[in-house]
Scaffold this motif. Structure first.
Motif, PDB file in Angstrom:
ATOM      1  N   ALA A 216      -2.599 -39.690 -50.371  1.00  0.00           N
ATOM      2  CA  ALA A 216      -3.891 -39.776 -49.683  1.00  0.00           C
ATOM      3  C   ALA A 216      -3.690 -40.496 -48.353  1.00  0.00           C
ATOM      4  N   LEU A 217      -4.173 -39.877 -47.285  1.00  0.00           N
ATOM      5  CA  LEU A 217      -4.068 -40.467 -45.955  1.00  0.00           C
ATOM      6  C   LEU A 217      -5.459 -40.790 -45.438  1.00  0.00           C
ATOM      7  N   SER A 218      -5.595 -41.947 -44.825  1.00  0.00           N
ATOM      8  CA  SER A 218      -6.857 -42.290 -44.180  1.00  0.00           C
ATOM      9  C   SER A 218      -7.130 -41.289 -43.064  1.00  0.00           C
ATOM     10  N   LEU A 219      -8.380 -40.881 -42.953  1.00  0.00           N
ATOM     11  CA  LEU A 219      -8.761 -39.951 -41.890  1.00  0.00           C
ATOM     12  C   LEU A 219      -8.986 -40.649 -40.555  1.00  0.00           C
ATOM     13  N   THR A 220      -9.114 -41.960 -40.567  1.00  0.00           N
ATOM     14  CA  THR A 220      -9.432 -42.701 -39.346  1.00  0.00           C
ATOM     15  C   THR A 220      -8.482 -42.378 -38.191  1.00  0.00           C
ATOM     16  N   PRO A 221      -7.157 -42.384 -38.385  1.00  0.00           N
ATOM     17  CA  PRO A 221      -6.274 -42.084 -37.250  1.00  0.00           C
ATOM     18  C   PRO A 221      -6.423 -40.650 -36.720  1.00  0.00           C
ATOM     19  N   PHE A 222      -6.997 -39.757 -37.512  1.00  0.00           N
ATOM     20  CA  PHE A 222      -7.129 -38.355 -37.128  1.00  0.00           C
ATOM     21  C   PHE A 222      -8.459 -38.029 -36.453  1.00  0.00           C
ATOM     22  N   LYS A 223      -9.432 -38.935 -36.550  1.00  0.00           N
ATOM     23  CA  LYS A 223     -10.793 -38.609 -36.097  1.00  0.00           C
ATOM     24  C   LYS A 223     -10.856 -38.093 -34.671  1.00  0.00           C
ATOM     25  N   LYS A 224     -10.262 -38.809 -33.739  1.00  0.00           N
ATOM     26  CA  LYS A 224     -10.371 -38.434 -32.329  1.00  0.00           C
ATOM     27  C   LYS A 224      -9.670 -37.097 -32.058  1.00  0.00           C
ATOM     28  N   VAL A 225      -8.425 -36.958 -32.513  1.00  0.00           N
ATOM     29  CA  VAL A 225      -7.692 -35.725 -32.205  1.00  0.00           C
ATOM     30  C   VAL A 225      -8.343 -34.517 -32.895  1.00  0.00           C
ATOM     31  N   VAL A 226      -8.857 -34.684 -34.104  1.00  0.00           N
ATOM     32  CA  VAL A 226      -9.538 -33.582 -34.786  1.00  0.00           C
ATOM     33  C   VAL A 226     -10.818 -33.214 -34.046  1.00  0.00           C
ATOM     34  N   ARG A 227     -11.599 -34.215 -33.674  1.00  0.00           N
ATOM     35  CA  ARG A 227     -12.843 -33.957 -32.936  1.00  0.00           C
ATOM     36  C   ARG A 227     -12.545 -33.248 -31.612  1.00  0.00           C
ATOM     37  N   ASP A 228     -11.552 -33.759 -30.868  1.00  0.00           N
ATOM     38  CA  ASP A 228     -11.198 -33.149 -29.583  1.00  0.00           C
ATOM     39  C   ASP A 228     -10.650 -31.741 -29.770  1.00  0.00           C
ATOM     40  N   TYR A 229      -9.848 -31.553 -30.803  1.00  0.00           N
ATOM     41  CA  TYR A 229      -9.266 -30.229 -31.051  1.00  0.00           C
ATOM     42  C   TYR A 229     -10.363 -29.214 -31.403  1.00  0.00           C
ATOM     43  N   ILE A 230     -11.298 -29.595 -32.238  1.00  0.00           N
ATOM     44  CA  ILE A 230     -12.401 -28.692 -32.602  1.00  0.00           C
ATOM     45  C   ILE A 230     -13.220 -28.351 -31.362  1.00  0.00           C
ATOM     46  N   ALA A 231     -13.485 -29.346 -30.527  1.00  0.00           N
ATOM     47  CA  ALA A 231     -14.268 -29.105 -29.302  1.00  0.00           C
ATOM     48  C   ALA A 231     -13.544 -28.153 -28.360  1.00  0.00           C
TER      49      ALA A 231
ATOM     50  N   ARG B 118      -5.630 -26.736 -25.550  1.00  0.00           N
ATOM     51  CA  ARG B 118      -5.748 -26.548 -27.006  1.00  0.00           C
ATOM     52  C   ARG B 118      -4.378 -26.720 -27.671  1.00  0.00           C
ATOM     53  N   ARG B 119      -3.361 -26.099 -27.108  1.00  0.00           N
ATOM     54  CA  ARG B 119      -2.011 -26.219 -27.688  1.00  0.00           C
ATOM     55  C   ARG B 119      -1.507 -27.661 -27.622  1.00  0.00           C
ATOM     56  N   GLY B 120      -1.812 -28.346 -26.502  1.00  0.00           N
ATOM     57  CA  GLY B 120      -1.396 -29.744 -26.376  1.00  0.00           C
ATOM     58  C   GLY B 120      -2.022 -30.624 -27.447  1.00  0.00           C
ATOM     59  N   LEU B 121      -3.321 -30.460 -27.681  1.00  0.00           N
ATOM     60  CA  LEU B 121      -3.991 -31.235 -28.731  1.00  0.00           C
ATOM     61  C   LEU B 121      -3.476 -30.858 -30.110  1.00  0.00           C
ATOM     62  N   HIS B 122      -3.182 -29.568 -30.303  1.00  0.00           N
ATOM     63  CA  HIS B 122      -2.644 -29.110 -31.580  1.00  0.00           C
ATOM     64  C   HIS B 122      -1.302 -29.800 -31.850  1.00  0.00           C
ATOM     65  N   ASN B 123      -0.440 -29.860 -30.841  1.00  0.00           N
ATOM     66  CA  ASN B 123       0.851 -30.536 -30.993  1.00  0.00           C
ATOM     67  C   ASN B 123       0.669 -32.027 -31.261  1.00  0.00           C
ATOM     68  N   GLU B 124      -0.296 -32.647 -30.573  1.00  0.00           N
ATOM     69  CA  GLU B 124      -0.571 -34.072 -30.784  1.00  0.00           C
ATOM     70  C   GLU B 124      -1.008 -34.323 -32.230  1.00  0.00           C
ATOM     71  N   GLY B 125      -1.910 -33.490 -32.733  1.00  0.00           N
ATOM     72  CA  GLY B 125      -2.366 -33.631 -34.117  1.00  0.00           C
ATOM     73  C   GLY B 125      -1.250 -33.387 -35.114  1.00  0.00           C
ATOM     74  N   ALA B 126      -0.410 -32.396 -34.829  1.00  0.00           N
ATOM     75  CA  ALA B 126       0.709 -32.087 -35.723  1.00  0.00           C
ATOM     76  C   ALA B 126       1.702 -33.246 -35.772  1.00  0.00           C
TER      77      ALA B 126
ATOM     78  N   THR C  49      -7.946 -29.547 -39.771  1.00  0.00           N
ATOM     79  CA  THR C  49      -9.158 -29.339 -38.973  1.00  0.00           C
ATOM     80  C   THR C  49     -10.119 -28.414 -39.707  1.00  0.00           C
ATOM     81  N   ALA C  50      -9.604 -27.478 -40.490  1.00  0.00           N
ATOM     82  CA  ALA C  50     -10.461 -26.556 -41.248  1.00  0.00           C
ATOM     83  C   ALA C  50     -11.301 -27.312 -42.271  1.00  0.00           C
ATOM     84  N   LEU C  51     -10.789 -28.413 -42.771  1.00  0.00           N
ATOM     85  CA  LEU C  51     -11.558 -29.209 -43.731  1.00  0.00           C
ATOM     86  C   LEU C  51     -12.721 -29.934 -43.060  1.00  0.00           C
ATOM     87  N   HIS C  52     -12.694 -30.019 -41.740  1.00  0.00           N
ATOM     88  CA  HIS C  52     -13.750 -30.691 -40.993  1.00  0.00           C
ATOM     89  C   HIS C  52     -14.706 -29.726 -40.309  1.00  0.00           C
ATOM     90  N   ARG C  53     -14.251 -28.534 -40.070  1.00  0.00           N
ATOM     91  CA  ARG C  53     -14.975 -27.592 -39.227  1.00  0.00           C
ATOM     92  C   ARG C  53     -16.113 -26.908 -39.955  1.00  0.00           C
TER      93      ARG C  53
END
Length: 156
Positions: free
Chosen positions: A77-92, A116-124, A150-154
């Motif tokens: 289980a991973l905390s979602l907190t570190p992912f919030k910004k990059v996931v939000r930005d990637y979805i946008a 989009r690709r840059g944010l995808h790489n950052e999230g990955a 991101t699909a779990l958030h979208r």
């Protein structure tokens, strides 16, 4: 043990924690799962034999990787907190990309796609860092998994 055993044979998104989605988003999810199962490198710590089955879910603001194989079962289980910004930005930016496809110039589409690709790489990369010591992934596997995160958030 072969390299072929260090892989995912199936991936499932937990329907109970999955937000409702438009046909477009549902299609993205199916394609990401198909691509991930087709080609991946996935080695959970302590896992001797694969291939593995993975179920992704959201539980108590945590991203849960439930991994199984014959004689092996582990959940991380991973905390979602570190992912919030990059996931939000990637979805946008994905939303902007789809809008651009509907009527922007090729240069505008390319500019949005590069972002989009840059944010995808950052999230990955963030996903790989957070899973270090738990699950070994290659870059492409991490990118495909980030798509599913991101699909779990979208919603759509």
């Amino acid at each position: 043990m072969t390299a072929q055993s260090h892989r995912l044979a199936s991936v499932e998104l937990d329907a109970a924690t999955l937000p409702a989605a438009s046909a477009e988003i549902e299609h993205e999810r199916r394609v990401a799962i198909f691509d991930l199962v087709e080609k991946n490198h996935f080695v959970p710590a302590g896992g001797d034999e694969g291939p593995y089955a993975l179920k992704l879910s959201l539980q108590d603001s945590r991203l849960v990787f439930d991994i199984s194989a014959p004689g092996f079962s582990r959940a991380h289980a991973l905390s979602l907190t570190p992912f919030k910004k990059v996931v939000r930005d990637y979805i946008a930016i994905c939303d902007s990309y789809y809008e651009a496809l509907r009527g922007s110039s090729p240069s505008q589409i390319e500019a949005v796609d590069m972002g989009r690709r840059g944010l995808h790489n950052e999230g990955a990369e963030l996903l790989r860092e957070r899973l270090a010591g738990k699950i070994e992934l290659d870059h492409e596997t991490s990118r495909r998994l980030f798509t599913l995160v991101t699909a779990l958030h979208r919603r759509g």
